[in-house]
Design a protein around this motif. Structure first.
Motif, PDB file in Angstrom:
ATOM      1  N   SER A  99      78.176  77.729 -17.372  1.00  0.00           N
ATOM      2  CA  SER A  99      77.296  78.892 -17.373  1.00  0.00           C
ATOM      3  C   SER A  99      76.060  78.573 -18.195  1.00  0.00           C
ATOM      4  CB  SER A  99      78.013  80.095 -17.973  1.00  0.00           C
ATOM      5  OG  SER A  99      78.257  79.873 -19.358  1.00  0.00           O
ATOM      6  N   ALA A 100      75.048  79.417 -18.072  1.00  0.00           N
ATOM      7  CA  ALA A 100      73.835  79.227 -18.866  1.00  0.00           C
ATOM      8  C   ALA A 100      74.148  79.312 -20.352  1.00  0.00           C
ATOM      9  CB  ALA A 100      72.791  80.272 -18.477  1.00  0.00           C
ATOM     10  N   GLU A 101      75.069  80.202 -20.728  1.00  0.00           N
ATOM     11  CA  GLU A 101      75.432  80.344 -22.134  1.00  0.00           C
ATOM     12  C   GLU A 101      76.095  79.074 -22.659  1.00  0.00           C
ATOM     13  OE1 GLU A 101      76.124  82.485 -19.753  1.00  0.00           O
ATOM     14  OE2 GLU A 101      74.879  84.220 -20.284  1.00  0.00           O
ATOM     15  N   GLU A 102      77.014  78.520 -21.856  1.00  0.00           N
ATOM     16  CA  GLU A 102      77.681  77.279 -22.265  1.00  0.00           C
ATOM     17  C   GLU A 102      76.690  76.123 -22.333  1.00  0.00           C
ATOM     18  OE1 GLU A 102      82.161  77.896 -20.425  1.00  0.00           O
ATOM     19  OE2 GLU A 102      80.510  77.335 -19.097  1.00  0.00           O
ATOM     20  N   LEU A 103      75.767  76.109 -21.387  1.00  0.00           N
ATOM     21  CA  LEU A 103      74.753  75.053 -21.369  1.00  0.00           C
ATOM     22  C   LEU A 103      73.873  75.136 -22.611  1.00  0.00           C
ATOM     23  CD1 LEU A 103      73.745  72.846 -19.270  1.00  0.00           C
ATOM     24  CD2 LEU A 103      71.887  74.445 -18.829  1.00  0.00           C
ATOM     25  N   ALA A 104      73.446  76.342 -22.954  1.00  0.00           N
ATOM     26  CA  ALA A 104      72.596  76.527 -24.133  1.00  0.00           C
ATOM     27  C   ALA A 104      73.308  76.055 -25.391  1.00  0.00           C
ATOM     28  CB  ALA A 104      72.190  77.991 -24.266  1.00  0.00           C
ATOM     29  N   ASP A 105      74.578  76.383 -25.507  1.00  0.00           N
ATOM     30  CA  ASP A 105      75.340  75.969 -26.690  1.00  0.00           C
ATOM     31  C   ASP A 105      75.576  74.461 -26.714  1.00  0.00           C
ATOM     32  OD1 ASP A 105      75.455  78.595 -27.513  1.00  0.00           O
ATOM     33  OD2 ASP A 105      77.446  78.965 -26.662  1.00  0.00           O
ATOM     34  N   ALA A 106      75.917  73.899 -25.554  1.00  0.00           N
ATOM     35  CA  ALA A 106      76.263  72.478 -25.503  1.00  0.00           C
ATOM     36  C   ALA A 106      75.049  71.589 -25.743  1.00  0.00           C
ATOM     37  CB  ALA A 106      76.893  72.145 -24.150  1.00  0.00           C
ATOM     38  N   TYR A 107      73.883  71.981 -25.208  1.00  0.00           N
ATOM     39  CA  TYR A 107      72.695  71.127 -25.295  1.00  0.00           C
ATOM     40  C   TYR A 107      71.653  71.642 -26.275  1.00  0.00           C
ATOM     41  CZ  TYR A 107      74.343  68.200 -21.492  1.00  0.00           C
ATOM     42  OH  TYR A 107      75.073  67.317 -20.719  1.00  0.00           O
ATOM     43  N   THR A 117      67.431  81.751 -23.036  1.00  0.00           N
ATOM     44  CA  THR A 117      66.559  82.183 -21.931  1.00  0.00           C
ATOM     45  C   THR A 117      66.104  80.991 -21.098  1.00  0.00           C
ATOM     46  OG1 THR A 117      64.645  82.100 -23.443  1.00  0.00           O
ATOM     47  CG2 THR A 117      65.726  84.242 -23.126  1.00  0.00           C
ATOM     48  N   ILE A 118      65.841  79.868 -21.756  1.00  0.00           N
ATOM     49  CA  ILE A 118      65.440  78.657 -21.036  1.00  0.00           C
ATOM     50  C   ILE A 118      66.600  78.151 -20.186  1.00  0.00           C
ATOM     51  CG2 ILE A 118      64.734  76.251 -21.301  1.00  0.00           C
ATOM     52  CD1 ILE A 118      62.515  78.232 -21.916  1.00  0.00           C
ATOM     53  N   ALA A 119      67.804  78.159 -20.744  1.00  0.00           N
ATOM     54  CA  ALA A 119      68.981  77.714 -20.002  1.00  0.00           C
ATOM     55  C   ALA A 119      69.192  78.571 -18.753  1.00  0.00           C
ATOM     56  CB  ALA A 119      70.220  77.767 -20.896  1.00  0.00           C
ATOM     57  N   GLU A 120      69.008  79.881 -18.884  1.00  0.00           N
ATOM     58  CA  GLU A 120      69.193  80.778 -17.740  1.00  0.00           C
ATOM     59  C   GLU A 120      68.187  80.471 -16.637  1.00  0.00           C
ATOM     60  OE1 GLU A 120      68.800  84.567 -19.578  1.00  0.00           O
ATOM     61  OE2 GLU A 120      70.867  84.616 -20.330  1.00  0.00           O
ATOM     62  N   ARG A 149      66.960  78.094 -11.400  1.00  0.00           N
ATOM     63  CA  ARG A 149      66.025  77.313 -10.600  1.00  0.00           C
ATOM     64  C   ARG A 149      66.730  76.153  -9.894  1.00  0.00           C
ATOM     65  NH1 ARG A 149      60.426  76.982  -9.912  1.00  0.00           N
ATOM     66  NH2 ARG A 149      60.164  75.610  -8.126  1.00  0.00           N
ATOM     67  N   LEU A 150      67.629  75.468 -10.599  1.00  0.00           N
ATOM     68  CA  LEU A 150      68.357  74.371  -9.977  1.00  0.00           C
ATOM     69  C   LEU A 150      69.184  74.848  -8.790  1.00  0.00           C
ATOM     70  CD1 LEU A 150      69.521  72.278 -13.053  1.00  0.00           C
ATOM     71  CD2 LEU A 150      68.105  71.456 -11.179  1.00  0.00           C
ATOM     72  N   HIS A 151      69.841  75.987  -8.950  1.00  0.00           N
ATOM     73  CA  HIS A 151      70.663  76.491  -7.846  1.00  0.00           C
ATOM     74  C   HIS A 151      69.808  77.017  -6.704  1.00  0.00           C
ATOM     75  CE1 HIS A 151      74.769  75.946  -9.185  1.00  0.00           C
ATOM     76  NE2 HIS A 151      74.295  76.081 -10.405  1.00  0.00           N
ATOM     77  N   TYR A 152      68.663  77.580  -7.015  1.00  0.00           N
ATOM     78  CA  TYR A 152      67.739  78.001  -5.958  1.00  0.00           C
ATOM     79  C   TYR A 152      67.280  76.800  -5.149  1.00  0.00           C
ATOM     80  CZ  TYR A 152      63.484  79.623  -3.697  1.00  0.00           C
ATOM     81  OH  TYR A 152      62.507  79.906  -2.780  1.00  0.00           O
ATOM     82  N   GLU A 153      66.950  75.715  -5.855  1.00  0.00           N
ATOM     83  CA  GLU A 153      66.469  74.514  -5.175  1.00  0.00           C
ATOM     84  C   GLU A 153      67.555  73.859  -4.333  1.00  0.00           C
ATOM     85  OE1 GLU A 153      63.449  73.424  -5.002  1.00  0.00           O
ATOM     86  OE2 GLU A 153      62.520  74.747  -6.471  1.00  0.00           O
ATOM     87  N   ARG A 154      68.825  74.137  -4.637  1.00  0.00           N
ATOM     88  CA  ARG A 154      69.913  73.551  -3.857  1.00  0.00           C
ATOM     89  C   ARG A 154      70.166  74.282  -2.546  1.00  0.00           C
ATOM     90  NH1 ARG A 154      73.724  70.279  -5.918  1.00  0.00           N
ATOM     91  NH2 ARG A 154      74.105  69.930  -3.696  1.00  0.00           N
TER      92      ARG A 154
END
Length: 244
Positions: free
Chosen positions: A200-208, A213-216, A221-226
């Motif tokens: 999730s965006a929350e997990e991504l923000a914490d992990a990296y 807000t940037i993670a979200e 955007r990545l999923h839209y592009e897919r």
């Protein structure tokens, strides 16, 4: 726009490889940026246009007047980049949380690379050392040099970018700097695998260690592009590059 997004992430993947950053590695941006590129990262308390002017006037004797932001109205900033002769000063607000400062340095570093350093290096590569005095502001370009497309697209001597805290709207250059910053801090393969979202965006923000807000925005955007309508040659190249 889709191709621009994918191409910027391809560039981010290449830069991570050149910097020897592993796909799952959370790196220290100040250390990496300062060791790889001619930049200095500086945190200024209550960053604003006036604070930048004061900082420069106290420490630098021979900056171009353009870098003193004389024509800019004073306003609070998240970050800024000042570039001159191929060297960049990346600024963040010392009072912002560290996770915000961390992202600001990479975002401003992206502006420096995309809008000053890479175009300047390309001009030197294609036009040779004869163009360095022009890029350094030591002589004006000749009529022939002024007509060269490389110089028309290069901030030849100096470049500034300000990231206001009350910014309204999104410019393409701003979005592209965000894309490159996100791709450097979080490789797409950390999010996408086939059609599944790994975190999730929350997990991504914490992990990296990036702002939530940037993670979200990045995940969306990545999923839209897919989506099938967005498949492009550049995006396919990105996905094949990041999975090899």
């Amino acid at each position: 726009m889709s191709d621009g997004f994918a191409q910027t992430l391809v560039l981010a993947a290449r830069l991570r490889e050149e910097l020897n950053v592993m796909p799952t590695e959370v790196f220290e941006p100040v250390e990496v940026l300062e060791s790889a590129y001619p930049v200095a990262c500086v945190a200024i308390p209550s960053l604003c246009v006036g604070a930048i002017r004061q900082w420069l006037e106290q420490r630098v004797e021979s900056f171009p007047t353009q870098l003193l932001l004389a024509e800019q109205e004073d306003r609070p900033l998240h970050g800024a980049v000042l570039a001159w002769r191929g060297v960049g000063l990346l600024l963040a607000d010392e009072h912002d949380p560290w996770i915000e400062q961390r992202y600001t340095y990479v975002h401003e570093g992206a502006h420096f690379l995309l809008e000053h350093y890479f175009p300047r290096e390309e001009a030197l590569r294609c036009l040779g050392e004869r163009i360095r005095p022009v890029l350094n502001g030591e002589r004006p370009p000749t009529l022939e040099e002024r007509s060269d497309a490389l110089l028309r697209n290069t901030a030849v001597v100096w470049h500034t970018h300000l990231f206001p805290k009350d910014a309204q709207g999104r410019q393409f250059a701003e979005e592209r700097a965000d894309w490159l910053a996100c791709g450097l801090l979080v490789p797409p393969e950390a999010i996408l695998q086939g059609e599944q979202k790994l975190v999730s965006a929350e997990e991504l923000a914490d992990a990296y260690q990036i702002p939530r807000t940037i993670a979200e925005e990045y995940v969306l955007r990545l999923h839209y592009e897919r989506q099938p309508k967005s498949h492009s040659l550049a995006l396919e190249r990105l996905l094949s590059y990041t999975t090899t």
